[in-house]
Design a protein around this motif. Structure first.
Motif, PDB file in Angstrom:
ATOM      1  N   MET A  20      36.013-104.018 -32.934  1.00 19.00           N
ATOM      2  CA  MET A  20      35.268-104.789 -33.813  1.00 19.00           C
ATOM      3  C   MET A  20      34.914-105.981 -33.051  1.00 19.00           C
ATOM      4  O   MET A  20      33.881-105.910 -33.294  1.00 19.00           O
ATOM      5  CB  MET A  20      35.825-104.207 -35.269  1.00 19.00           C
ATOM      6  CG  MET A  20      34.363-104.307 -35.762  1.00 19.00           C
ATOM      7  SD  MET A  20      34.055-103.423 -36.591  1.00 19.00           S
ATOM      8  CE  MET A  20      33.545-103.636 -38.257  1.00 19.00           C
ATOM      9  N   PHE A  21      35.641-107.105 -32.304  1.00 20.87           N
ATOM     10  CA  PHE A  21      35.361-108.356 -32.364  1.00 20.87           C
ATOM     11  C   PHE A  21      34.941-108.377 -30.624  1.00 20.87           C
ATOM     12  O   PHE A  21      35.659-107.132 -30.049  1.00 20.87           O
ATOM     13  CB  PHE A  21      36.882-109.477 -32.534  1.00 20.87           C
ATOM     14  CG  PHE A  21      37.663-109.048 -31.675  1.00 20.87           C
ATOM     15  CD1 PHE A  21      38.035-109.341 -30.876  1.00 20.87           C
ATOM     16  CD2 PHE A  21      38.850-107.967 -31.948  1.00 20.87           C
ATOM     17  CE1 PHE A  21      39.294-109.416 -29.395  1.00 20.87           C
ATOM     18  CE2 PHE A  21      39.966-107.624 -31.542  1.00 20.87           C
ATOM     19  CZ  PHE A  21      40.397-108.487 -29.798  1.00 20.87           C
ATOM     20  N   ALA A  22      34.314-109.186 -30.440  1.00 21.89           N
ATOM     21  CA  ALA A  22      33.989-108.505 -29.151  1.00 21.89           C
ATOM     22  C   ALA A  22      34.259-109.452 -28.181  1.00 21.89           C
ATOM     23  O   ALA A  22      35.920-110.566 -28.816  1.00 21.89           O
ATOM     24  CB  ALA A  22      32.553-110.310 -29.375  1.00 21.89           C
ATOM     25  N   PRO A  23      34.919-108.977 -26.774  1.00 21.20           N
ATOM     26  CA  PRO A  23      35.792-110.161 -25.825  1.00 21.20           C
ATOM     27  C   PRO A  23      35.865-111.153 -25.622  1.00 21.20           C
ATOM     28  O   PRO A  23      35.107-111.544 -25.587  1.00 21.20           O
ATOM     29  CB  PRO A  23      35.348-108.785 -24.806  1.00 21.20           C
ATOM     30  CG  PRO A  23      34.412-108.342 -24.807  1.00 21.20           C
ATOM     31  CD  PRO A  23      34.399-108.539 -26.154  1.00 21.20           C
ATOM     32  N   LYS A  24      36.730-111.469 -25.213  1.00 22.00           N
ATOM     33  CA  LYS A  24      36.595-113.444 -24.747  1.00 22.00           C
ATOM     34  C   LYS A  24      35.850-112.840 -24.032  1.00 22.00           C
ATOM     35  O   LYS A  24      35.554-114.426 -23.593  1.00 22.00           O
ATOM     36  CB  LYS A  24      38.248-113.357 -24.489  1.00 22.00           C
ATOM     37  CG  LYS A  24      38.721-115.144 -24.533  1.00 22.00           C
ATOM     38  CD  LYS A  24      38.553-115.834 -26.089  1.00 22.00           C
ATOM     39  CE  LYS A  24      38.811-117.191 -25.530  1.00 22.00           C
ATOM     40  NZ  LYS A  24      38.898-117.951 -26.841  1.00 22.00           N
ATOM     41  N   ASN A  25      35.601-112.924 -22.761  1.00 23.41           N
ATOM     42  CA  ASN A  25      34.543-112.922 -21.537  1.00 23.41           C
ATOM     43  C   ASN A  25      33.302-113.232 -21.923  1.00 23.41           C
ATOM     44  O   ASN A  25      32.782-113.848 -21.543  1.00 23.41           O
ATOM     45  CB  ASN A  25      34.680-111.762 -20.269  1.00 23.41           C
ATOM     46  CG  ASN A  25      35.119-110.529 -20.482  1.00 23.41           C
ATOM     47  OD1 ASN A  25      34.376-110.491 -22.251  1.00 23.41           O
ATOM     48  ND2 ASN A  25      35.017-110.122 -19.935  1.00 23.41           N
ATOM     49  N   VAL A  26      32.903-112.334 -23.010  1.00 24.14           N
ATOM     50  CA  VAL A  26      31.684-112.065 -23.499  1.00 24.14           C
ATOM     51  C   VAL A  26      31.326-113.713 -24.578  1.00 24.14           C
ATOM     52  O   VAL A  26      30.489-113.872 -24.903  1.00 24.14           O
ATOM     53  CB  VAL A  26      31.692-110.583 -24.903  1.00 24.14           C
ATOM     54  CG1 VAL A  26      30.354-110.379 -24.762  1.00 24.14           C
ATOM     55  CG2 VAL A  26      31.561-109.810 -23.002  1.00 24.14           C
ATOM     56  N   CYS A  27      32.473-113.861 -25.275  1.00 17.83           N
ATOM     57  CA  CYS A  27      32.770-114.339 -26.601  1.00 17.83           C
ATOM     58  C   CYS A  27      33.469-115.626 -26.637  1.00 17.83           C
ATOM     59  O   CYS A  27      34.719-115.126 -27.263  1.00 17.83           O
ATOM     60  CB  CYS A  27      32.563-113.814 -28.311  1.00 17.83           C
ATOM     61  SG  CYS A  27      33.098-114.700 -29.293  1.00 17.83           S
ATOM     62  N   PRO A  28      33.396-116.368 -26.439  1.00 22.90           N
ATOM     63  CA  PRO A  28      34.291-117.793 -26.336  1.00 22.90           C
ATOM     64  C   PRO A  28      35.057-118.254 -27.700  1.00 22.90           C
ATOM     65  O   PRO A  28      35.670-119.039 -27.733  1.00 22.90           O
ATOM     66  CB  PRO A  28      34.087-118.878 -25.293  1.00 22.90           C
ATOM     67  CG  PRO A  28      32.133-119.414 -26.079  1.00 22.90           C
ATOM     68  CD  PRO A  28      32.237-117.201 -26.019  1.00 22.90           C
ATOM     69  N   VAL A  29      34.275-117.509 -28.197  1.00 23.23           N
ATOM     70  CA  VAL A  29      35.030-118.503 -30.320  1.00 23.23           C
ATOM     71  C   VAL A  29      36.326-117.773 -30.784  1.00 23.23           C
ATOM     72  O   VAL A  29      36.033-116.496 -30.485  1.00 23.23           O
ATOM     73  CB  VAL A  29      33.594-117.535 -31.127  1.00 23.23           C
ATOM     74  CG1 VAL A  29      33.913-117.870 -32.649  1.00 23.23           C
ATOM     75  CG2 VAL A  29      32.258-118.176 -30.827  1.00 23.23           C
ATOM     76  N   PRO A  30      36.656-118.484 -30.832  1.00 17.72           N
ATOM     77  CA  PRO A  30      37.960-118.483 -31.710  1.00 17.72           C
ATOM     78  C   PRO A  30      37.713-116.821 -32.269  1.00 17.72           C
ATOM     79  O   PRO A  30      37.448-116.577 -33.535  1.00 17.72           O
ATOM     80  CB  PRO A  30      38.858-119.349 -31.965  1.00 17.72           C
ATOM     81  CG  PRO A  30      38.370-120.251 -31.528  1.00 17.72           C
ATOM     82  CD  PRO A  30      36.586-120.522 -31.326  1.00 17.72           C
ATOM     83  N   PHE A  31      39.031-116.449 -32.612  1.00 20.31           N
ATOM     84  CA  PHE A  31      39.267-114.616 -32.900  1.00 20.31           C
ATOM     85  C   PHE A  31      38.820-115.025 -35.079  1.00 20.31           C
ATOM     86  O   PHE A  31      37.600-113.967 -35.370  1.00 20.31           O
ATOM     87  CB  PHE A  31      40.644-114.091 -32.985  1.00 20.31           C
ATOM     88  CG  PHE A  31      40.193-112.548 -33.554  1.00 20.31           C
ATOM     89  CD1 PHE A  31      39.644-111.571 -33.520  1.00 20.31           C
ATOM     90  CD2 PHE A  31      40.874-112.049 -34.963  1.00 20.31           C
ATOM     91  CE1 PHE A  31      39.576-110.362 -33.628  1.00 20.31           C
ATOM     92  CE2 PHE A  31      41.453-111.175 -34.968  1.00 20.31           C
ATOM     93  CZ  PHE A  31      40.895-110.339 -34.911  1.00 20.31           C
ATOM     94  N   ASP A  32      39.665-115.558 -35.040  1.00 18.50           N
ATOM     95  CA  ASP A  32      39.426-116.359 -36.983  1.00 18.50           C
ATOM     96  C   ASP A  32      38.113-116.837 -36.901  1.00 18.50           C
ATOM     97  O   ASP A  32      37.633-116.874 -38.875  1.00 18.50           O
ATOM     98  CB  ASP A  32      40.259-116.757 -37.162  1.00 18.50           C
ATOM     99  CG  ASP A  32      41.991-116.256 -37.008  1.00 18.50           C
ATOM    100  OD1 ASP A  32      42.019-115.079 -37.298  1.00 18.50           O
ATOM    101  OD2 ASP A  32      42.897-116.913 -37.498  1.00 18.50           O
ATOM    102  N   GLN A  33      37.048-117.178 -35.582  1.00 16.97           N
ATOM    103  CA  GLN A  33      35.833-118.251 -36.332  1.00 16.97           C
ATOM    104  C   GLN A  33      34.741-116.827 -35.414  1.00 16.97           C
ATOM    105  O   GLN A  33      33.713-117.551 -36.385  1.00 16.97           O
ATOM    106  CB  GLN A  33      35.731-119.323 -36.002  1.00 16.97           C
ATOM    107  CG  GLN A  33      36.943-119.971 -36.029  1.00 16.97           C
ATOM    108  CD  GLN A  33      36.899-121.360 -35.181  1.00 16.97           C
ATOM    109  OE1 GLN A  33      36.134-121.694 -34.850  1.00 16.97           O
ATOM    110  NE2 GLN A  33      38.032-122.288 -35.324  1.00 16.97           N
TER     111      GLN A  33
END
Length: 165
Positions: free
Chosen positions: A1-14
């Motif tokens: 459901m969340f974006a992978p780290k290589n696509v989205c640098p935003v921390p998981f909770d933010q």
């Protein structure tokens, strides 16, 4: 459901979508997105519960100088004030999440307040976030806004009536 780290640098909770899911699961905000019948029943049961708690307090604070009508009126006025504060908090919480979902950029903090970054959403993530914001959250915000206006109207009306009497 969340974006992978290589696509989205935003921390998981933010990440806005994860903030939405966390708010949706929280006890305070969860009842505001129930179906309309359950929402009305919850609001009425909270009203009755607050009224039964506040009415003896108003009776004790009045030193038995007021009639039952005045005690009931001041108790309802107090409960309405609590509801105004409650609906204001609900509105502010949900509108913050919608603003982050509908925005094309996301401000986030990596390790503290001093190193904030801005991430530009990809087209896929932006489309998904905007669909969730517009079609899932905006109807609830509208419902909360009308509930807030209703409570403010009755709070002012009760205040005027008590002032005139």
């Amino acid at each position: 459901m969340f974006a992978p780290k290589n696509v989205c640098p935003v921390p998981f909770d933010q990440q806005p979508l994860n903030e939405y899911l966390a708010l949706k699961k929280s006890c305070f905000f969860a009842w505001s997105i129930l179906s309309l019948n359950k929402y009305i029943n919850t609001v009425l049961s909270i009203f009755v519960l607050l009224l039964t708690v506040i009415m003896p307090i108003v009776w004790i604070l009045s030193y038995n100088k007021m009639t039952l009508w005045y005690v009931l009126s001041y108790s309802i006025l107090s409960v309405d004030l609590i509801f105004v504060l409650l609906f204001t908090r609900l509105y502010l919480g949900w509108s913050y999440i919608v603003k982050r979902l509908l925005s094309a950029t996301v401000f986030y903090e990596e390790s503290g307040w001093y190193d904030g970054q801005i991430w530009i959403k990809t087209a896929d993530i932006l489309t998904k976030d905007r669909l969730i914001g517009l079609y899932q959250i905006n109807p609830y915000i509208t419902r909360i806004k009308y509930s807030l206006f209703f409570c403010i109207f009755f709070f002012l009306l009760e205040g005027i009536i008590l002032y005139l009497i």
